[in-house]
Design a protein around this motif. Sequence first.
Motif, PDB file in Angstrom:
ATOM      1  N   ARG A  97       1.762   5.456 -17.560  1.00  7.86           N
ATOM      2  CA  ARG A  97       1.422   5.133 -16.165  1.00  7.86           C
ATOM      3  C   ARG A  97       1.532   6.348 -15.245  1.00  7.86           C
ATOM      4  O   ARG A  97       0.920   7.350 -15.533  1.00  7.86           O
ATOM      5  CB  ARG A  97       2.276   3.958 -15.680  1.00  7.86           C
ATOM      6  N   ASN A 152      11.351  -4.232 -13.898  1.00  2.05           N
ATOM      7  CA  ASN A 152       9.880  -4.095 -13.841  1.00  2.05           C
ATOM      8  C   ASN A 152       9.291  -5.344 -13.177  1.00  2.05           C
ATOM      9  O   ASN A 152      10.037  -6.269 -12.825  1.00  2.05           O
ATOM     10  CB  ASN A 152       9.263  -3.847 -15.234  1.00  2.05           C
ATOM     11  N   ASN A 153       7.978  -5.354 -13.022  1.00  3.76           N
ATOM     12  CA  ASN A 153       7.358  -6.476 -12.310  1.00  3.76           C
ATOM     13  C   ASN A 153       7.480  -7.784 -13.094  1.00  3.76           C
ATOM     14  O   ASN A 153       7.688  -8.845 -12.506  1.00  3.76           O
ATOM     15  CB  ASN A 153       5.893  -6.149 -11.999  1.00  3.76           C
ATOM     16  N   ALA A 154       7.370  -7.712 -14.425  1.00  5.16           N
ATOM     17  CA  ALA A 154       7.542  -8.924 -15.235  1.00  5.16           C
ATOM     18  C   ALA A 154       8.943  -9.507 -14.979  1.00  5.16           C
ATOM     19  O   ALA A 154       9.110 -10.725 -14.831  1.00  5.16           O
ATOM     20  CB  ALA A 154       7.351  -8.602 -16.718  1.00  5.16           C
ATOM     21  N   SER A 228      -5.839  -8.773 -11.885  1.00  2.21           N
ATOM     22  CA  SER A 228      -5.914  -7.466 -12.546  1.00  2.21           C
ATOM     23  C   SER A 228      -7.314  -7.151 -13.021  1.00  2.21           C
ATOM     24  O   SER A 228      -8.265  -7.292 -12.271  1.00  2.21           O
ATOM     25  CB  SER A 228      -4.930  -7.380 -13.702  1.00  2.21           C
ATOM     26  N   ASP A 258       2.323 -12.495  -7.185  1.00  2.21           N
ATOM     27  CA  ASP A 258       2.431 -11.349  -8.083  1.00  2.21           C
ATOM     28  C   ASP A 258       1.250 -10.448  -7.778  1.00  2.21           C
ATOM     29  O   ASP A 258       0.128 -10.748  -8.154  1.00  2.21           O
ATOM     30  CB  ASP A 258       2.399 -11.830  -9.545  1.00  2.21           C
ATOM     31  N   SER A 292       4.711  -3.647  -9.212  1.00  2.00           N
ATOM     32  CA  SER A 292       5.287  -2.625 -10.095  1.00  2.00           C
ATOM     33  C   SER A 292       5.622  -1.346  -9.332  1.00  2.00           C
ATOM     34  O   SER A 292       4.969  -1.008  -8.347  1.00  2.00           O
ATOM     35  CB  SER A 292       4.300  -2.253 -11.200  1.00  2.00           C
ATOM     36  N   LYS A 295       2.777   1.742 -10.946  1.00  2.00           N
ATOM     37  CA  LYS A 295       1.315   1.711 -10.877  1.00  2.00           C
ATOM     38  C   LYS A 295       0.901   2.526  -9.644  1.00  2.00           C
ATOM     39  O   LYS A 295       1.268   3.686  -9.555  1.00  2.00           O
ATOM     40  CB  LYS A 295       0.829   0.263 -10.857  1.00  2.00           C
TER      41      LYS A 295
HETATM   42  C1  LIG Z   1       0.896  -4.880 -14.402  1.00  2.00           C
HETATM   43  C2  LIG Z   1       1.063  -6.261 -13.979  1.00  2.00           C
HETATM   44  C3  LIG Z   1       2.223  -6.989 -14.308  1.00  2.00           C
HETATM   45  C4  LIG Z   1       3.308  -6.401 -15.160  1.00  2.00           C
HETATM   46  O1  LIG Z   1       4.042  -5.443 -14.433  1.00  2.00           O
HETATM   47  P1  LIG Z   1       5.147  -4.559 -15.179  1.00  2.00           P
HETATM   48  O2  LIG Z   1       5.713  -3.701 -14.089  1.00  2.00           O
HETATM   49  O3  LIG Z   1       4.446  -3.799 -16.239  1.00  2.00           O
HETATM   50  O4  LIG Z   1       6.166  -5.497 -15.724  1.00  2.00           O
HETATM   51  C5  LIG Z   1       2.318  -8.276 -13.854  1.00  2.00           C
HETATM   52  N1  LIG Z   1       1.351  -8.854 -13.116  1.00  2.00           N
HETATM   53  C6  LIG Z   1       0.228  -8.183 -12.770  1.00  2.00           C
HETATM   54  C7  LIG Z   1      -0.814  -8.884 -11.964  1.00  2.00           C
HETATM   55  C8  LIG Z   1       0.037  -6.869 -13.183  1.00  2.00           C
HETATM   56  O5  LIG Z   1      -1.082  -6.211 -12.847  1.00  2.00           O
END
Ligand SMILES: *Cc1c(COP(=O)(O)O)cnc(C)c1O
Length: 465
Positions: A97, A152-154, A228, A258, A292, A295
């Motif tokens: 990334r 992280n975002n997850a 995404s 999200d 995140s 990103k």
């Molecule tokens: C990339 C992404 C995630 C995962 O994020 P991480 O930081 O990799 O855990 C979750 N939801 C969406 C919509 C994303 O684009």
Amino acid sequence: MNDPFNAILRALPSMDSLLAKGWVSLFEDELGRSAVKSIASEAMDELRKEIIAGQRVEVEENAIEEEIRRRLEVRVKTKLKPLVNATGVVVHTNLGRSPLAQEAIETMASIARSYSNLEYDLSGGSRGHRGDHAEWLLERITGAESALVVNNNAGAILLALSALAKGREVIVSRGELVEIGGSFRIPEILELSGAKLVEVGTTNRTYPKDYQSAITDQTALILKVHPSNYRIMGFTSSVPRSTLADLARQSRLYLVEDLGSGVLEDLTESGLPGESTVSECIKDGVDLVTFSGDKLLGGPQAGCIVGRRDLIDRMRSYPLLRALRTDKMTLAALEATLSLHMRGDWSSIPALAMVTASAEDILSRAEVLAEKLKKELPSWRVSVKKVYDVVGGGAFPEHPLEGYAVAVASPHMSEEELCDFLRSFKPPIICNVSGKSLLFHVRTLLLGDEDHIERALVEAWGGGR
Ligand SMILES: *Cc1c(COP(=O)(O)O)cnc(C)c1O
């Protein structure tokens, strides 16, 4: 043990004689002597077993050496190492990334090297709160009441759903039940959190009444997910964010979004319209936004959660947080990166600088590289080609970036051979292939990468002559 086996075993070279070979020392520099020894003895042990089992009746002298070399090469290749990203994909998940800003790297190194006030309040001399400053910056940049940083975002989504909706229902549009990067699936995260998924609408169309009629006394929240890279074209309809926010408020539910990449600044003027910024989501009435850190924010891997203070406080005291907490080096890099956003110094954040680089600048970089290569490799075909680059990481999937690449074709190596060679180079170079040519997209090249490409191609030429 019968005699023929013994004879073969006795004929095997000793470990000492193997380790004394000249080529072994190159691997010792990279992996260390004990790792080299362990890999060599593993190969020898397996060979001995094969001999004893009667699977091998003869062993050629260099077969052993070649097998050991092969294993050492695999090990060297899997070691984490910097490489050249000439793919034109800025936020490339497989390639780590976002590269970090210089300030972030320096702050991270100084915090790594030393003790720090990670959880120590220097004004009161008492226990402090991890992530305090990064969270303060996130609040200022996004206009949210409160913020929280996790792994992280997850993890951010898992924490939000667990803390706010465990044992209750979460409404998600069928058009947003996405899988991201092969391992992150919204339905699975929901299940893991203990919340119950209620799907509404169809893959291409979801209306306010779909959400409305799904609301029961068991509903905890509405989850909106950034689709995404996934896009349904044409006959589509989704519910605007502010309508969802009104609906959630009227029904005393929370609206959680999200946002995936999490764009902090409006990039419309740089030719990238169409992504809502985090602060727009907050203004539109979203209760919690997650995104995140690595990103388009351009920082380290992290999950940022911003929004209502009462909800953030609930997550802060939820036990799962302890398992998702952020490391000090991550916090150091995130703090420094957020400070650059706060100062408006985007050009110091590599991912943002690459995404907003002008076509003219990219073209002139490509021309400089192409001229150098033409001089060094007169018998190769070298030209500048117009290409499309991508932001990556799920943001702006409909906005390919106009870029330039240097196209290179060798007179003596096929495109696959050349790609193999570049992947084994130090540093490895990853590029695209188009027809018979290799394409080096210059947008994603960092300072000094052009020199690596030049050196690698000159070496490829030298080796083949
Ligand atoms: C990339 C992404 C995630 C995962 O994020 P991480 O930081 O990799 O855990 C979750 N939801 C969406 C919509 C994303 O684009």
